[in-house]
Design an enzyme around this catalytic site. Structure first.
Site, PDB file in Angstrom:
ATOM      1  N   GLY A  47      -2.025  11.107  10.192  1.00  0.00           N
ATOM      2  CA  GLY A  47      -1.033  10.370   9.416  1.00  0.00           C
ATOM      3  C   GLY A  47       0.278  10.384  10.176  1.00  0.00           C
ATOM      4  O   GLY A  47       0.588  11.357  10.867  1.00  0.00           O
ATOM      5  N   MET A  48       1.028   9.288  10.056  1.00  0.00           N
ATOM      6  CA  MET A  48       2.294   9.243  10.770  1.00  0.00           C
ATOM      7  C   MET A  48       3.339  10.122  10.091  1.00  0.00           C
ATOM      8  O   MET A  48       4.398  10.372  10.636  1.00  0.00           O
ATOM      9  CB  MET A  48       2.782   7.800  10.933  1.00  0.00           C
ATOM     10  CG  MET A  48       1.890   6.958  11.841  1.00  0.00           C
ATOM     11  SD  MET A  48       1.143   7.814  13.252  1.00  0.00           S
ATOM     12  CE  MET A  48       2.538   8.514  14.086  1.00  0.00           C
ATOM     13  N   ASP A  99      -2.477  -2.912   3.074  1.00  0.00           N
ATOM     14  CA  ASP A  99      -2.435  -1.852   4.094  1.00  0.00           C
ATOM     15  C   ASP A  99      -3.042  -0.545   3.590  1.00  0.00           C
ATOM     16  O   ASP A  99      -2.450   0.138   2.748  1.00  0.00           O
ATOM     17  CB  ASP A  99      -0.973  -1.640   4.510  1.00  0.00           C
ATOM     18  CG  ASP A  99      -0.825  -0.504   5.504  1.00  0.00           C
ATOM     19  OD1 ASP A  99      -1.835  -0.101   6.114  1.00  0.00           O
ATOM     20  OD2 ASP A  99       0.317  -0.015   5.674  1.00  0.00           O
ATOM     21  N   GLY A 154       0.834  -1.200   0.000  1.00  0.00           N
ATOM     22  CA  GLY A 154       0.000   0.000   0.000  1.00  0.00           C
ATOM     23  C   GLY A 154       0.865   1.245   0.000  1.00  0.00           C
ATOM     24  O   GLY A 154       1.571   1.497   0.970  1.00  0.00           O
ATOM     25  N   VAL A 155       0.818   1.983  -1.095  1.00  0.00           N
ATOM     26  CA  VAL A 155       1.516   3.270  -1.132  1.00  0.00           C
ATOM     27  C   VAL A 155       0.482   4.327  -1.509  1.00  0.00           C
ATOM     28  O   VAL A 155       0.040   4.402  -2.652  1.00  0.00           O
ATOM     29  CB  VAL A 155       2.706   3.249  -2.128  1.00  0.00           C
ATOM     30  CG1 VAL A 155       3.340   4.632  -2.219  1.00  0.00           C
ATOM     31  CG2 VAL A 155       3.742   2.207  -1.711  1.00  0.00           C
ATOM     32  N   GLU A 186       3.442  14.343   4.577  1.00  0.00           N
ATOM     33  CA  GLU A 186       2.730  13.535   3.587  1.00  0.00           C
ATOM     34  C   GLU A 186       1.534  12.865   4.247  1.00  0.00           C
ATOM     35  O   GLU A 186       1.136  11.768   3.878  1.00  0.00           O
ATOM     36  CB  GLU A 186       3.666  12.496   2.960  1.00  0.00           C
ATOM     37  CG  GLU A 186       4.657  13.105   2.001  1.00  0.00           C
ATOM     38  CD  GLU A 186       5.488  12.088   1.237  1.00  0.00           C
ATOM     39  OE1 GLU A 186       5.060  10.921   1.124  1.00  0.00           O
ATOM     40  OE2 GLU A 186       6.566  12.467   0.763  1.00  0.00           O
ATOM     41  N   GLY A 199      -6.749   2.179   2.992  1.00  0.00           N
ATOM     42  CA  GLY A 199      -7.775   2.426   1.986  1.00  0.00           C
ATOM     43  C   GLY A 199      -9.110   1.765   2.248  1.00  0.00           C
ATOM     44  O   GLY A 199     -10.051   1.947   1.472  1.00  0.00           O
ATOM     45  N   CYS A 256      -3.480   9.779   4.301  1.00  0.00           N
ATOM     46  CA  CYS A 256      -2.280   9.850   3.454  1.00  0.00           C
ATOM     47  C   CYS A 256      -2.317  11.052   2.538  1.00  0.00           C
ATOM     48  O   CYS A 256      -3.363  11.350   1.983  1.00  0.00           O
ATOM     49  CB  CYS A 256      -2.297   8.657   2.509  1.00  0.00           C
ATOM     50  SG  CYS A 256      -1.347   7.315   3.048  1.00  0.00           S
TER      51      CYS A 256
HETATM   52  P1  XMP Z   1      -6.390   3.746   6.504  1.00  0.00           P
HETATM   53  O1  XMP Z   1      -6.974   4.084   5.171  1.00  0.00           O
HETATM   54  O2  XMP Z   1      -6.956   2.474   7.045  1.00  0.00           O
HETATM   55  O3  XMP Z   1      -4.844   3.474   6.204  1.00  0.00           O
HETATM   56  O4  XMP Z   1      -6.462   4.870   7.466  1.00  0.00           O
HETATM   57  C1  XMP Z   1      -3.916   3.169   7.195  1.00  0.00           C
HETATM   58  C2  XMP Z   1      -2.528   3.212   6.614  1.00  0.00           C
HETATM   59  O5  XMP Z   1      -2.190   4.498   6.123  1.00  0.00           O
HETATM   60  C3  XMP Z   1      -0.766   4.624   6.082  1.00  0.00           C
HETATM   61  N1  XMP Z   1      -0.374   5.915   6.681  1.00  0.00           N
HETATM   62  C4  XMP Z   1       0.129   6.944   5.989  1.00  0.00           C
HETATM   63  N2  XMP Z   1       0.427   7.088   4.690  1.00  0.00           N
HETATM   64  N3  XMP Z   1       1.157   9.302   5.085  1.00  0.00           N
HETATM   65  C5  XMP Z   1       0.956   8.260   4.236  1.00  0.00           C
HETATM   66  O6  XMP Z   1       1.248   8.406   3.042  1.00  0.00           O
HETATM   67  C6  XMP Z   1       0.885   9.228   6.410  1.00  0.00           C
HETATM   68  O7  XMP Z   1       1.071  10.206   7.142  1.00  0.00           O
HETATM   69  C7  XMP Z   1       0.350   8.006   6.885  1.00  0.00           C
HETATM   70  N4  XMP Z   1      -0.020   7.566   8.117  1.00  0.00           N
HETATM   71  C8  XMP Z   1      -0.455   6.282   7.960  1.00  0.00           C
HETATM   72  C9  XMP Z   1      -0.187   3.458   6.865  1.00  0.00           C
HETATM   73  O8  XMP Z   1       0.311   2.520   5.928  1.00  0.00           O
HETATM   74  C10 XMP Z   1      -1.404   2.930   7.602  1.00  0.00           C
HETATM   75  O9  XMP Z   1      -1.299   1.583   7.976  1.00  0.00           O
END
Ligand code: XMP
Length: 486
Positions: free
Chosen positions: A399-400, A350, A308-309, A425, A352, A315
């Site tokens: 988002g992390m 991971d 998942g990217v 991001e 979406g 994200c």
């Molecule tokens: P959902 O859609 O279930 O996705 O909230 C969870 C996943 O999102 C990713 N994630 C991030 N991706 N920037 C990103 O591009 C971020 O700040 C970020 N924070 C989380 C991560 O893979 C998570 O499991």
């Protein structure tokens, strides 16, 4: 430049596809004919609900990880805290369920009630075992519970209020939990120590531990009957140390958390952990979204791949960096990469997931499990408290790679980049409060069962083999799709 190779084909997200109904011999999704048991990574037992809670600091701490494992899913504790705190969180999950307590709180017979209370504040048990002699060579002389403490003052010696060995029931080493429960039921007691003939203590069985197994028959358990739990590690120098300490704390899976997993460093860190340090704990790595990316993660020696990217709710990678692969295609790419492998590493889809149907689609595309962030961020078990916004209870999700998460990482000394130079991001937002996480899990599993019955699939493997998609020409815009609210 060869412009013919600029486009790698079309990408499909969850909105762009639907599962095709197939002739099915499954009478009903409720009939118990369908198993959703799935592999998380190579090397740990399968879990009953193929859902992982994301290693985000607004999603998975020890409470979420415990709930996930109790109900048959799996949680990955985030890494945006000190190593000591992350270890404590892992231990809290591992300590929740056990067949037998093999490190009970043991205290000297010379100790006082105040000493015992202090010990229980740290160990969170409902009893102390009172011992004569030193910890290793001593013998059990009694047991005391908080109710006994009320019979004396803080300075009263425990030996005056405890139940002495002569009035206790014990079982010998080798007794099973069932045998111990039988004795506890007959004698109407809640705890029973395992004691050998020479008076040495081997452990303690409790009714409370037994009840967990009865109340949570699908719990995700390790070989010793304790809850399974994962923990994330990063790519800083200190993360090797973090990983080794987590392994020492008996974490079940390490998750190498890198936004762009197809990095030279992935190979380096897996080599250091697996070959130089000899770590046997399974390691999942990611994130990737292409056939080559998935092959790379496998060839680095990972035991599972995170795919998942850019699909995550919070994200911003696709907007900020212009990078990403729609999630159905990303999962299909990983499945394609491993289609001829003998001992295929499991695929974690991971990000979406907005609707229960997305889980079925992710698994139909080839995922063994899916990882969820935002949908679980709004639950009781996610870190943080709900806040009232215009009469609606909401919880924060970030988002992390968001600016606010970055501030926290800087505070922890995890990053030396200045706030001005950092390009986020990810975003910070609020999601409706949904109550217990088990409610969300139930809905998502219900949708998956339904999708599986339409696809005539009795197992995740059959879903991989049999499910088929159609491409929807004019999918609803993401704004038109209302994410699961409650
Ligand atoms: P959902 O859609 O279930 O996705 O909230 C969870 C996943 O999102 C990713 N994630 C991030 N991706 N920037 C990103 O591009 C971020 O700040 C970020 N924070 C989380 C991560 O893979 C998570 O499991």
């Amino acid at each position: 430049m060869n412009t013919d190779q600029k486009f790698l084909g079309e990408g499909l997200g969850f909105d762009d596809v639907l599962l095709v109904p197939q002739r099915s011999s499954i009478r009903s999704r409720f009939s118990g004919e369908i198993s959703t048991a799935a592999r998380v990574v190579r090397g740990i037992p399968p879990i009953q609900i193929p859902i992982l809670s994301a290693n985000m600091d607004t999603v998975t701490g020890w409470r979420m990880a415990t709930t996930m494992a109790l109900w048959g899913a799996f949680g990955v504790i985030h890494r945006f805290m000190s190593v000591d705190d992350q270890i404590k969180e892992v231990r809290r999950v591992k300590e929740r369920m056990r067949v037998m307590e093999d490190h009970p709180p043991v205290i000297s017979q010379n100790a006082t009630i105040a000493d015992a209370r202090r010990m229980l504040r740290e160990r969170e048990r409902g009893y102390v075992i009172v011992h004569a002699g030193d910890l290793f060579n001593g013998i059990l002389v009694g047991i005391a519970t908080p109710r006994d403490f009320d019979a004396g003052s803080p300075n009263t010696p425990l030996s005056q209020v405890m139940t002495p060995l002569e009035r206790m029931w014990t079982v010998p080493p080798g007794a099973t939990l069932e045998e111990a429960v039988e004795v506890m039921r007959q004698k109407r007691i809640e705890k029973i120590p395992v004691v050998s003939e020479d008076g040495k203590l081997h452990g303690v069985f409790t009714m409370k531990d037994h009840e967990y197994y009865e109340n949570y028959p699908n719990a995700s358990l390790d070989a010793k009957g304790r809850l399974l739990v994962g923990a994330a590690i990063g790519v800083q120098e200190g993360d090797i140390e973090r990983a080794l300490r987590l392994v020492e704390a008996e974490v079940d899976v390490l998750v190498l958390d890198i936004a762009h997993g197809e990095l030279d460093y992935t190979q380096e860190i897996l080599r250091r952990l697996k070959i130089i340090e000899g770590v046997k704990t399974p390691i999942a790595a990611g994130n990737v979204a292409t056939v080559d990316g998935a092959k790379y993660i496998r060839d680095c020696g990972a035991d599972g791949v995170k795919v998942g990217v850019g699909p995550g709710y919070v994200c911003e990678t696709r907007d900020v960096a212009g990078v990403g692969v729609p999630q159905v295609t990303a999962i299909l790419n990983a499945a394609k990469a491993y289609q001829n492998d003998q001992d295929r590493i499991p695929i974690i889809g991971d990000g979406g997931i907005r609707m229960p149907g997305d889980v079925a689609k992710a698994i139909a595309a080839g995922a063994d499990t899916i990882m969820i962030g935002s949908l679980l961020a709004g639950t009781e078990e996610s870190p943080g408290e709900p806040v009232d916004q215009d009469g609606m209870l909401m919880k924060m999700v970030r988002g992390m790679a968001s600016a606010s998460a970055f501030e926290r990482r800087r505070a922890l000394g995890e990053s030396t980049t200045s706030a001005e130079d950092y390009v986020p991001e990810g975003r910070t937002t609020f999601t409706p409060y949904k109550g217990k996480a088990s409610k969300v899990l139930k809905k998502l599993r219900g949708g998956l069962l339904s999708g599986m019955s339409y696809s005539n699939a009795r197992s995740i493997e059959e879903m991989h083999d049999r499910a088929q998609f159609v491409i929807v020409k004019n999918p609803m815009s993401p704004e038109q799709r209302r994410p699961l609210q409650s």
